[in-house]
Design an enzyme around this catalytic site. Sequence first.
Site, short mmCIF file in Angstrom:
data_model
loop_
_atom_site.label_atom_id
_atom_site.label_comp_id
_atom_site.label_asym_id
_atom_site.label_seq_id
_atom_site.Cartn_x
_atom_site.Cartn_y
_atom_site.Cartn_z
N GLU A 46 -15.69 -32.28 14.34
CA GLU A 46 -16.25 -33.56 13.90
C GLU A 46 -15.16 -34.60 13.62
OE1 GLU A 46 -19.35 -34.52 13.88
OE2 GLU A 46 -20.28 -32.59 14.29
N ASN A 50 -14.44 -37.93 15.86
CA ASN A 50 -14.48 -39.25 15.23
C ASN A 50 -13.21 -40.04 15.53
OD1 ASN A 50 -17.00 -38.99 14.10
ND2 ASN A 50 -16.27 -38.61 12.02
N ARG A 105 -25.02 -41.05 19.08
CA ARG A 105 -24.37 -40.28 18.03
C ARG A 105 -25.34 -40.07 16.89
NH1 ARG A 105 -20.62 -37.64 20.29
NH2 ARG A 105 -18.98 -38.83 21.24
#
Length: 146
Positions: A46, A50, A105
């Site tokens: 994650e 990002n 997303r």
Amino acid sequence: MSNFMKVEFAAKSENESFARTTVAAFIAQLDPTVEELTEIKTVVSEAVTNAIIHGYEENEEGTVLIECELKDHNISLTIRDFGNGIEDVDEAIQPMYTSKPELERSGMGFTIMENFMDHFEIESIPNHGTTVTLRKKFLNNQSAYN
């Protein structure tokens, strides 16, 4: 007893699995449970995703830096990019918030990180980058440090 590692790599989406696997291999010395290992791999995925998608907007010339420290039964992870930064961190950490809805997303990355770890912190400066700091204590494991 402690140990640490640092790795820096190009902000390319294909390096997300490299980052996840590298951290997983490093923390293996703590003898994590399958659940703990899955959680660590997920938060690394994650945070790195990002950095690539939001920090650099998929500009592959950027770099992502991961630092990992093991101390006793604790893991400390720092994942840093030197990209766009986040204008409003309070807004960005809200569940379901995404600055890229066109990419479909889910906006759950920060929520997942916060839920899987004991400590979750974001520091961000617009146009200078973002640092995500994560900590977790592994409770019931025997490790090489015993």
